[in-house]
Design a protein around this motif. Sequence first.
Motif, PDB file in Angstrom:
ATOM      1  N   ALA A 126       0.777  -1.004  -0.111  1.00 21.47           N
ATOM      2  CA  ALA A 126      -0.149   0.043   0.110  1.00 21.47           C
ATOM      3  C   ALA A 126       0.846   1.214   0.059  1.00 21.47           C
ATOM      4  O   ALA A 126       0.368   2.284  -0.221  1.00 21.47           O
ATOM      5  N   GLY A 127       2.130   1.105   0.046  1.00 23.19           N
ATOM      6  CA  GLY A 127       3.058   2.295  -0.049  1.00 23.19           C
ATOM      7  C   GLY A 127       3.439   2.693   1.543  1.00 23.19           C
ATOM      8  O   GLY A 127       4.153   3.794   1.509  1.00 23.19           O
ATOM      9  N   ALA A 128       3.289   1.995   2.560  1.00 18.51           N
ATOM     10  CA  ALA A 128       3.680   2.559   3.877  1.00 18.51           C
ATOM     11  C   ALA A 128       5.185   2.424   3.935  1.00 18.51           C
ATOM     12  O   ALA A 128       6.130   1.580   3.485  1.00 18.51           O
ATOM     13  N   ASN A 129       5.698   3.472   4.975  1.00 14.51           N
ATOM     14  CA  ASN A 129       7.170   3.416   5.235  1.00 14.51           C
ATOM     15  C   ASN A 129       7.413   2.909   6.645  1.00 14.51           C
ATOM     16  O   ASN A 129       8.479   2.583   7.055  1.00 14.51           O
ATOM     17  N   GLY A 130       6.078   2.628   7.125  1.00 12.94           N
ATOM     18  CA  GLY A 130       6.390   1.902   8.566  1.00 12.94           C
ATOM     19  C   GLY A 130       4.933   2.183   9.416  1.00 12.94           C
ATOM     20  O   GLY A 130       3.879   2.334   8.576  1.00 12.94           O
ATOM     21  N   LEU A 131       4.692   1.767  10.665  1.00 13.00           N
ATOM     22  CA  LEU A 131       3.986   1.744  11.333  1.00 13.00           C
ATOM     23  C   LEU A 131       3.794   2.073  12.722  1.00 13.00           C
ATOM     24  O   LEU A 131       5.027   2.031  13.499  1.00 13.00           O
ATOM     25  N   ILE A 132       2.706   2.572  13.236  1.00  5.89           N
ATOM     26  CA  ILE A 132       2.667   2.815  14.660  1.00  5.89           C
ATOM     27  C   ILE A 132       2.204   1.504  15.379  1.00  5.89           C
ATOM     28  O   ILE A 132       0.984   1.251  14.865  1.00  5.89           O
ATOM     29  N   ASP A 133       2.822   0.986  16.373  1.00  6.30           N
ATOM     30  CA  ASP A 133       2.429  -0.268  17.037  1.00  6.30           C
ATOM     31  C   ASP A 133       2.118  -0.203  18.482  1.00  6.30           C
ATOM     32  O   ASP A 133       3.065   0.523  19.178  1.00  6.30           O
ATOM     33  N   PRO A 134       0.651  -0.201  18.835  1.00  3.84           N
ATOM     34  CA  PRO A 134       0.555  -0.010  20.345  1.00  3.84           C
ATOM     35  C   PRO A 134       1.163  -1.069  21.064  1.00  3.84           C
ATOM     36  O   PRO A 134       1.205  -2.120  20.857  1.00  3.84           O
ATOM     37  N   SER A 135       1.709  -0.538  22.276  1.00  2.00           N
ATOM     38  CA  SER A 135       2.097  -1.497  23.236  1.00  2.00           C
ATOM     39  C   SER A 135       1.205  -2.426  23.599  1.00  2.00           C
ATOM     40  O   SER A 135      -0.021  -2.286  23.954  1.00  2.00           O
ATOM     41  N   ARG A 136       1.492  -3.722  23.727  1.00  2.68           N
ATOM     42  CA  ARG A 136       0.606  -4.910  24.430  1.00  2.68           C
ATOM     43  C   ARG A 136       0.885  -5.072  25.767  1.00  2.68           C
ATOM     44  O   ARG A 136       0.231  -5.394  26.291  1.00  2.68           O
ATOM     45  N   THR A 137       2.152  -4.580  26.333  1.00  2.00           N
ATOM     46  CA  THR A 137       2.318  -4.837  27.799  1.00  2.00           C
ATOM     47  C   THR A 137       1.918  -3.316  28.402  1.00  2.00           C
ATOM     48  O   THR A 137       1.502  -3.523  29.814  1.00  2.00           O
ATOM     49  N   SER A 138       1.825  -2.223  28.048  1.00  2.00           N
ATOM     50  CA  SER A 138       1.490  -1.083  28.676  1.00  2.00           C
ATOM     51  C   SER A 138       0.581  -0.244  27.772  1.00  2.00           C
ATOM     52  O   SER A 138       1.060   0.447  27.158  1.00  2.00           O
ATOM     53  N   PRO A 139      -0.586  -0.548  28.164  1.00  2.00           N
ATOM     54  CA  PRO A 139      -1.731   0.543  27.353  1.00  2.00           C
ATOM     55  C   PRO A 139      -1.332   1.780  27.247  1.00  2.00           C
ATOM     56  O   PRO A 139      -1.000   2.357  28.418  1.00  2.00           O
ATOM     57  N   GLY A 140      -1.440   2.406  26.220  1.00  2.81           N
ATOM     58  CA  GLY A 140      -1.130   3.930  26.104  1.00  2.81           C
ATOM     59  C   GLY A 140       0.338   4.141  25.734  1.00  2.81           C
ATOM     60  O   GLY A 140       0.743   5.456  25.076  1.00  2.81           O
ATOM     61  N   LEU A 141       1.183   3.319  25.532  1.00  5.30           N
ATOM     62  CA  LEU A 141       2.475   3.720  25.141  1.00  5.30           C
ATOM     63  C   LEU A 141       2.570   2.917  23.654  1.00  5.30           C
ATOM     64  O   LEU A 141       1.447   2.051  23.486  1.00  5.30           O
ATOM     65  N   TRP A 142       3.309   3.402  22.787  1.00  3.30           N
ATOM     66  CA  TRP A 142       3.587   3.028  21.437  1.00  3.30           C
ATOM     67  C   TRP A 142       4.771   2.893  20.849  1.00  3.30           C
ATOM     68  O   TRP A 142       5.617   3.758  21.538  1.00  3.30           O
ATOM     69  N   HIS A 143       5.024   2.328  19.738  1.00  2.00           N
ATOM     70  CA  HIS A 143       6.210   2.197  19.050  1.00  2.00           C
ATOM     71  C   HIS A 143       6.198   2.584  17.575  1.00  2.00           C
ATOM     72  O   HIS A 143       5.249   2.249  17.407  1.00  2.00           O
ATOM     73  N   LEU A 144       7.505   3.032  17.217  1.00  2.00           N
ATOM     74  CA  LEU A 144       7.584   3.308  15.647  1.00  2.00           C
ATOM     75  C   LEU A 144       8.227   2.077  15.244  1.00  2.00           C
ATOM     76  O   LEU A 144       9.429   1.978  15.534  1.00  2.00           O
ATOM     77  N   VAL A 145       7.858   1.631  13.869  1.00  3.55           N
ATOM     78  CA  VAL A 145       8.395   0.739  13.250  1.00  3.55           C
ATOM     79  C   VAL A 145       8.689   1.133  11.902  1.00  3.55           C
ATOM     80  O   VAL A 145       7.767   1.327  11.116  1.00  3.55           O
TER      81      VAL A 145
END
Length: 162
Positions: A126-145
């Motif tokens: 689809a043309g993505a450069n990456g994604l935002i991944d919500p933390s599975r262990t700590s709701p509210g935190l997130w990661h950039l991949v």
Amino acid sequence: MAGSPPIFTSVRGTFHRAVDPRFREFAISGSRSAGRYSRPEEPTLYLSSSVDGVEAAMVAHRDARSAALEILEIEVDGSGIFDLRDAAALEAAGIDRADAVAPWQEIVSSGGVPSSWRVRDRLLQAGANGLIDPSRTSPGLWHLVLFRWNETGAPTVRPAES
């Protein structure tokens, strides 16, 4: 996906990455081993939006990582980022969030292909450069991949100046 809601967003700011101090100079080279969103041959840059996010992410990787890690600040500016927290984007892209957050390590260990790798494949198509991944262990935190960076049309990434 004409007529559908925009599926990508932009990110800009300081992110965090845990690295073995011996490999500090390679901090923005990306991971070179299998990960939730990466086959071993697919360099992928895993970052967290906060120090707390790095610590939450490391819970799942304690056995596979050096005990002496340092957390570096990384500056990111880019677009083409898919946000797994956005229900409308998930629907528009035909992605089931459950596929992204499903267990992957045992599947890879047994030679299988986890559903999260197929999520990456679909987003790349689809043309993505990456994604935002919500933390599975700590709701509210997130990661950039990031799937792509520091190349034409991709996010720019650099170590933060001390």
